[in-house]
Design a protein around this motif. Structure first.
Motif, PDB file in Angstrom:
ATOM      1  N   LYS A  48      45.980 -74.566  34.664  1.00 26.30           N
ATOM      2  CA  LYS A  48      45.095 -75.418  35.387  1.00 26.30           C
ATOM      3  C   LYS A  48      43.557 -74.954  34.958  1.00 26.30           C
ATOM      4  O   LYS A  48      43.238 -73.793  35.130  1.00 26.30           O
ATOM      5  CB  LYS A  48      45.438 -75.573  36.760  1.00 26.30           C
ATOM      6  N   VAL A  49      42.588 -76.061  35.096  1.00 26.35           N
ATOM      7  CA  VAL A  49      41.161 -75.667  34.889  1.00 26.35           C
ATOM      8  C   VAL A  49      40.389 -76.590  36.072  1.00 26.35           C
ATOM      9  O   VAL A  49      40.555 -77.774  36.295  1.00 26.35           O
ATOM     10  CB  VAL A  49      40.764 -76.009  33.495  1.00 26.35           C
ATOM     11  N   LEU A  50      39.581 -75.664  36.486  1.00 21.43           N
ATOM     12  CA  LEU A  50      38.423 -76.216  37.495  1.00 21.43           C
ATOM     13  C   LEU A  50      37.073 -76.120  37.002  1.00 21.43           C
ATOM     14  O   LEU A  50      36.485 -74.904  36.962  1.00 21.43           O
ATOM     15  CB  LEU A  50      38.723 -75.587  38.772  1.00 21.43           C
ATOM     16  N   LEU A  51      36.535 -77.261  36.977  1.00 24.15           N
ATOM     17  CA  LEU A  51      34.983 -77.266  36.782  1.00 24.15           C
ATOM     18  C   LEU A  51      34.028 -77.008  38.051  1.00 24.15           C
ATOM     19  O   LEU A  51      34.243 -78.240  38.758  1.00 24.15           O
ATOM     20  CB  LEU A  51      34.432 -78.181  35.575  1.00 24.15           C
ATOM     21  N   LEU A  52      33.220 -76.230  38.097  1.00 27.16           N
ATOM     22  CA  LEU A  52      32.137 -76.102  38.947  1.00 27.16           C
ATOM     23  C   LEU A  52      30.838 -76.408  38.439  1.00 27.16           C
ATOM     24  O   LEU A  52      30.365 -75.471  37.733  1.00 27.16           O
ATOM     25  CB  LEU A  52      32.276 -75.012  39.588  1.00 27.16           C
ATOM     26  N   GLN A  53      30.353 -77.716  38.606  1.00 29.66           N
ATOM     27  CA  GLN A  53      29.122 -78.190  37.842  1.00 29.66           C
ATOM     28  C   GLN A  53      28.035 -78.615  38.744  1.00 29.66           C
ATOM     29  O   GLN A  53      28.107 -79.311  40.133  1.00 29.66           O
ATOM     30  CB  GLN A  53      29.582 -79.448  37.037  1.00 29.66           C
ATOM     31  N   ALA A  54      27.077 -78.163  38.326  1.00 27.19           N
ATOM     32  CA  ALA A  54      25.715 -78.425  39.268  1.00 27.19           C
ATOM     33  C   ALA A  54      24.836 -79.511  38.375  1.00 27.19           C
ATOM     34  O   ALA A  54      24.840 -79.247  37.038  1.00 27.19           O
ATOM     35  CB  ALA A  54      25.073 -77.070  39.558  1.00 27.19           C
ATOM     36  N   SER A  55      24.245 -80.413  38.843  1.00 27.45           N
ATOM     37  CA  SER A  55      23.601 -81.327  38.062  1.00 27.45           C
ATOM     38  C   SER A  55      22.360 -82.008  38.968  1.00 27.45           C
ATOM     39  O   SER A  55      22.597 -82.274  40.312  1.00 27.45           O
ATOM     40  CB  SER A  55      24.351 -82.909  37.864  1.00 27.45           C
ATOM     41  N   GLY A  56      21.265 -82.173  38.369  1.00 25.35           N
ATOM     42  CA  GLY A  56      20.315 -82.866  38.986  1.00 25.35           C
ATOM     43  C   GLY A  56      20.396 -84.252  39.470  1.00 25.35           C
ATOM     44  O   GLY A  56      19.938 -84.768  40.724  1.00 25.35           O
ATOM     45  N   SER A  57      21.041 -85.108  38.827  1.00 24.46           N
ATOM     46  CA  SER A  57      21.260 -86.487  39.120  1.00 24.46           C
ATOM     47  C   SER A  57      22.810 -86.563  39.635  1.00 24.46           C
ATOM     48  O   SER A  57      23.551 -85.391  39.853  1.00 24.46           O
ATOM     49  CB  SER A  57      21.220 -87.152  37.999  1.00 24.46           C
ATOM     50  N   ILE A  58      23.179 -87.588  40.117  1.00 28.52           N
ATOM     51  CA  ILE A  58      24.467 -87.985  40.980  1.00 28.52           C
ATOM     52  C   ILE A  58      25.333 -88.649  39.838  1.00 28.52           C
ATOM     53  O   ILE A  58      24.741 -89.685  39.201  1.00 28.52           O
ATOM     54  CB  ILE A  58      24.459 -88.858  42.003  1.00 28.52           C
ATOM     55  N   TYR A  59      26.454 -88.369  39.699  1.00 26.70           N
ATOM     56  CA  TYR A  59      27.360 -88.824  38.552  1.00 26.70           C
ATOM     57  C   TYR A  59      28.668 -89.730  38.973  1.00 26.70           C
ATOM     58  O   TYR A  59      29.343 -90.132  38.274  1.00 26.70           O
ATOM     59  CB  TYR A  59      27.998 -87.848  37.498  1.00 26.70           C
ATOM     60  N   THR A  60      28.684 -89.814  40.374  1.00 25.48           N
ATOM     61  CA  THR A  60      29.834 -90.379  41.014  1.00 25.48           C
ATOM     62  C   THR A  60      29.546 -91.793  41.489  1.00 25.48           C
ATOM     63  O   THR A  60      30.244 -91.850  42.477  1.00 25.48           O
ATOM     64  CB  THR A  60      30.569 -89.510  42.105  1.00 25.48           C
ATOM     65  N   ILE A  71      37.547 -81.022  39.283  1.00 21.53           N
ATOM     66  CA  ILE A  71      35.947 -80.887  39.033  1.00 21.53           C
ATOM     67  C   ILE A  71      35.512 -80.772  40.490  1.00 21.53           C
ATOM     68  O   ILE A  71      35.999 -81.679  41.421  1.00 21.53           O
ATOM     69  CB  ILE A  71      35.234 -82.036  38.152  1.00 21.53           C
ATOM     70  N   ALA A  72      34.523 -79.739  40.825  1.00 20.91           N
ATOM     71  CA  ALA A  72      33.896 -79.856  42.086  1.00 20.91           C
ATOM     72  C   ALA A  72      32.315 -79.919  41.695  1.00 20.91           C
ATOM     73  O   ALA A  72      31.917 -79.070  40.828  1.00 20.91           O
ATOM     74  CB  ALA A  72      34.179 -78.838  42.889  1.00 20.91           C
ATOM     75  N   ARG A  73      31.395 -80.926  42.431  1.00 21.03           N
ATOM     76  CA  ARG A  73      30.188 -80.913  41.800  1.00 21.03           C
ATOM     77  C   ARG A  73      29.083 -80.494  43.228  1.00 21.03           C
ATOM     78  O   ARG A  73      29.220 -81.010  44.082  1.00 21.03           O
ATOM     79  CB  ARG A  73      29.878 -82.365  41.324  1.00 21.03           C
ATOM     80  N   ALA A  74      28.005 -79.854  42.638  1.00 24.20           N
ATOM     81  CA  ALA A  74      26.883 -79.745  43.410  1.00 24.20           C
ATOM     82  C   ALA A  74      25.977 -81.003  42.695  1.00 24.20           C
ATOM     83  O   ALA A  74      25.304 -80.232  41.646  1.00 24.20           O
ATOM     84  CB  ALA A  74      26.323 -78.322  43.581  1.00 24.20           C
ATOM     85  N   GLN A  75      25.918 -81.940  43.158  1.00 21.56           N
ATOM     86  CA  GLN A  75      24.905 -83.128  42.233  1.00 21.56           C
ATOM     87  C   GLN A  75      23.786 -83.590  43.059  1.00 21.56           C
ATOM     88  O   GLN A  75      23.859 -83.468  44.479  1.00 21.56           O
ATOM     89  CB  GLN A  75      26.020 -84.279  41.933  1.00 21.56           C
ATOM     90  N   GLY A  76      22.915 -84.157  42.277  1.00 23.42           N
ATOM     91  CA  GLY A  76      21.768 -84.625  43.348  1.00 23.42           C
ATOM     92  C   GLY A  76      20.774 -83.547  43.787  1.00 23.42           C
ATOM     93  O   GLY A  76      19.996 -83.729  44.449  1.00 23.42           O
ATOM     94  N   THR A  77      20.758 -82.377  42.763  1.00 25.93           N
ATOM     95  CA  THR A  77      20.030 -81.208  43.055  1.00 25.93           C
ATOM     96  C   THR A  77      18.644 -81.517  43.236  1.00 25.93           C
ATOM     97  O   THR A  77      17.630 -80.885  43.614  1.00 25.93           O
ATOM     98  CB  THR A  77      20.554 -80.035  42.348  1.00 25.93           C
TER      99      THR A  77
END
Length: 209
Positions: free
Chosen positions: A136-148, A178-184
């Motif tokens: 199994k794979v888990l992506l921990l992703q940070a992004s300036g915008s919101i993608y959901t 995937i777990a996101r830190a988004q809208g940074t």
């Protein structure tokens, strides 16, 4: 559970990055869940990663090629990266979103593990994944915008689409999370981190099930 954390943050010593904070969140939960285990951490920007270039992987992959001492080291490095990857049944990728996609060093890394007859094989009906034994794979992703938000940005999250397709459909992993830190770039830090923590909580148990 053997866990490999692949950190694709270029500025890996800067703890202010949200992708780094996501990794810290994960490690805290991992330590609580598996107090006697230690995750393997591979920092891509602090490691030699062979690239698809004429004097690197293209030469290493050439059938019957005579390798120089430098090329032999590259071959050994690539082989070691692949062996390390295959030995861990839980893969965690930590990465910021760069121009809607994965970082360049992460792409280089994937070129060392997406290897025919190692992680997938070609058949008359198309390629078949070989890593089907509870990976199994888990992506921990940070992004300036919101993608959901199901808006114009949702279809531009090429990083997730690419990684999910490669891991699930090409090399045969059981599940992609995937777990996101988004809208940074637009939201208050506390709001981003609270949402990221909730995101991680929602997938962590399933990831290790």
């Amino acid at each position: 559970m053997q866990t490999l954390i692949i950190n694709a943050q270029p500025d890996l010593t800067n703890k202010a990055h949200f992708s780094t904070k996501l990794q810290e969140m994960f490690l805290t939960k991992f330590a609580a869940q598996f107090p006697e285990s230690t995750a393997t951490i591979l920092n891509l920007y602090d490691t030699q990663i062979p690239r698809i270039e004429a004097a690197q992987l293209l030469k290493v992959w050439e059938q019957g090629a005579t390798l120089s001492s430098e090329e032999a080291v590259l071959a050994q490095t690539s082989t070691a990266l692949l062996a390390q990857f295959k030995a861990h049944h839980r893969i965690v990728i930590v990465s910021p979103l760069h121009n809607f996609n994965v970082t360049s060093r992460l792409k280089d890394y994937l070129d060392n593990i997406l290897i025919a007859r190692e992680t997938f094989k070609y058949t008359d009906d198309g390629s078949v994944g070989l890593m089907t034994d509870d990976y199994k794979v888990l992506l921990l992703q940070a992004s300036g915008s919101i993608y959901t938000n199901d808006d114009r940005y949702t279809s531009l999250e090429f990083s997730r689409f690419y990684l999910q397709k490669m891991f699930e459909e090409i090399i045969g992993f059981d599940q992609f999370y995937i777990a996101r830190a988004q809208g940074t770039a637009t939201l208050p830090v506390k709001q981003v981190l609270a949402s990221a923590a909730a995101d991680l909580d929602s997938v962590f148990t399933q990831f290790y099930a």
